[in-house]
Scaffold this motif. Sequence first.
Motif, mmCIF file in Angstrom:
data_model
loop_
_atom_site.group_PDB
_atom_site.id
_atom_site.type_symbol
_atom_site.label_atom_id
_atom_site.label_comp_id
_atom_site.label_asym_id
_atom_site.label_seq_id
_atom_site.Cartn_x
_atom_site.Cartn_y
_atom_site.Cartn_z
ATOM 1 N N ARG A 126 0.838 -1.197 0.000
ATOM 2 C CA ARG A 126 0.000 0.000 0.000
ATOM 3 C C ARG A 126 0.878 1.254 0.000
ATOM 4 N NH1 ARG A 126 -3.450 2.659 3.883
ATOM 5 N NH2 ARG A 126 -2.285 4.450 3.119
ATOM 6 N N LYS A 131 -3.752 11.916 -1.230
ATOM 7 C CA LYS A 131 -4.140 11.785 0.175
ATOM 8 C C LYS A 131 -5.342 12.659 0.529
ATOM 9 C CE LYS A 131 -2.674 9.637 2.723
ATOM 10 N NZ LYS A 131 -3.117 8.233 2.887
ATOM 11 N N GLN A 182 -8.265 1.431 -4.111
ATOM 12 C CA GLN A 182 -8.861 1.705 -2.792
ATOM 13 C C GLN A 182 -9.803 2.903 -2.878
ATOM 14 O OE1 GLN A 182 -5.981 1.842 0.395
ATOM 15 N NE2 GLN A 182 -7.102 3.431 1.485
ATOM 16 N N ALA A 185 -12.581 5.988 3.170
ATOM 17 C CA ALA A 185 -13.754 6.188 4.020
ATOM 18 C C ALA A 185 -14.549 7.426 3.597
ATOM 19 C CB ALA A 185 -13.290 6.324 5.466
ATOM 20 N N ARG A 186 -13.834 8.487 3.252
ATOM 21 C CA ARG A 186 -14.511 9.750 2.937
ATOM 22 C C ARG A 186 -15.246 9.712 1.604
ATOM 23 N NH1 ARG A 186 -10.354 9.547 5.572
ATOM 24 N NH2 ARG A 186 -10.090 10.630 7.551
ATOM 25 N N LYS A 207 -13.462 0.977 1.656
ATOM 26 C CA LYS A 207 -13.355 1.234 3.094
ATOM 27 C C LYS A 207 -14.705 1.671 3.656
ATOM 28 C CE LYS A 207 -8.681 1.764 4.297
ATOM 29 N NZ LYS A 207 -7.859 2.525 5.240
ATOM 30 N N ARG A 237 -12.210 0.038 8.937
ATOM 31 C CA ARG A 237 -11.115 0.891 9.399
ATOM 32 C C ARG A 237 -11.536 1.717 10.607
ATOM 33 N NH1 ARG A 237 -12.646 5.756 9.720
ATOM 34 N NH2 ARG A 237 -10.897 6.816 8.746
ATOM 35 N N HIS A 272 -5.666 2.714 10.890
ATOM 36 C CA HIS A 272 -6.594 3.843 10.886
ATOM 37 C C HIS A 272 -7.663 3.692 11.956
ATOM 38 C CE1 HIS A 272 -4.633 4.337 6.980
ATOM 39 N NE2 HIS A 272 -4.814 5.627 7.216
HETATM 40 C C1 PEP Z 1 -5.698 5.371 3.941
HETATM 41 O O1 PEP Z 1 -5.799 4.131 3.971
HETATM 42 O O2 PEP Z 1 -4.677 5.940 3.532
HETATM 43 C C2 PEP Z 1 -6.811 6.218 4.401
HETATM 44 C C3 PEP Z 1 -6.825 7.523 4.180
HETATM 45 O O3 PEP Z 1 -7.735 5.536 5.071
HETATM 46 P P1 PEP Z 1 -9.279 5.904 5.424
HETATM 47 O O4 PEP Z 1 -9.956 6.236 4.136
HETATM 48 O O5 PEP Z 1 -9.741 4.640 6.060
HETATM 49 O O6 PEP Z 1 -9.233 7.050 6.383
#
Ligand code: PEP
Length: 338
Positions: A126, A131, A182, A185-186, A207, A237, A272
């Motif tokens: 990963r 970000k 991926q 979450a957001r 997620k 997560r 997380h």
């Molecule tokens: C991540 O895995 O880098 C991340 C930002 O996770 P999450 O979306 O679960 O906050």
Amino acid sequence: MVIALKPQATKDDILRLEEKIRQKGLTPHTIHGAEISVIGCIGNTTHVDSKFFEMDVAVDRVVQVQEAYKLANRAFHPEDTQVDVSGVLIGGGHIGLIAGPCSVESYEQTLEIAKAAKASGANLLRGGAFKPRSSPYAFQGLGLEGLEILCAVREEVGIPIVTELLSPEYVEAFNDKVDLIQIGARNMQNFDLLRQLGQVDRPILLKRGLSATYEEWIMSAEYIMDSGNKNVIFCERGIRTFETYTRNTLDLQSITVIKRNTHLPIIIDPSHAGGKRWLIEPMAKAAIAGDADGLMIEVHSDPETALCDGPQSIVPEDFDILLQQIKAIANVLGKTIG
Ligand code: PEP
Ligand code: MN
């Protein structure tokens, strides 16, 4: 779907409702009671909103007896789905071990961690290139340059890559280059983005949203599946609760709930979830013992200087010790890594 009528509902009300039910492509089955009558709706109700019947003057309440999701539902697909991530199997007795830094910081940093993680037994790398940060002033990732670094490291080390897709703009680039896409979450309920994932050939790591219920989470998988991509892996997560001591609360029950209600794999991200490095080892072990299909763990060679999420990253040496224990637990359960 079962419709319970008010005691004062008349024969004409029942005839009208039966007609409305037929209009929705369902077959009404009416049971005339002494005080109240109920109408069972036979057929596929996934496309029917119960509110359509609830607003009828003769209706007391509507009970949904079937889940709102069909494609992800275990009832219609009893065997576990195994997702193939460029040769690494996840689900149905196969465990995916995803490790790497929160963010791709440089080629050297990513290469060093990838080599160590692979040597310990991780089968996927990963690293965030894009970000999703709470602050616009925080490090936002290297973007496309980060993606190229991940590809170069994959080439060098021979390990498939997992990275987060933030925007529909990069769907094509990710489909070309990323082994497991991926969705963070957001973005769990970014329905336009989810719909676009139906067009990609790559499997999706979905997620759980910050405060998403199981049904909302599964419905997001349903969006992807309904759009044409059946390869979805859930990733728990942690969720927001009243507890502020930990970053989130890790809901390990989700493993059982997701596996009971869907046929898709689920992995756990203890980094997380807890936000603290000392929570990773016990929670990772509990997750695998509790039937999770894999883990996602943040690993950094120098967490003190990490550009993102250092406090919830473990060093490669600790990851190595942890994986020996994870392999032993997997062995007891008769499961295979990858
Ligand atoms: C991540 O895995 O880098 C991340 C930002 O996770 P999450 O979306 O679960 O906050
Ligand atoms: Mn992170």
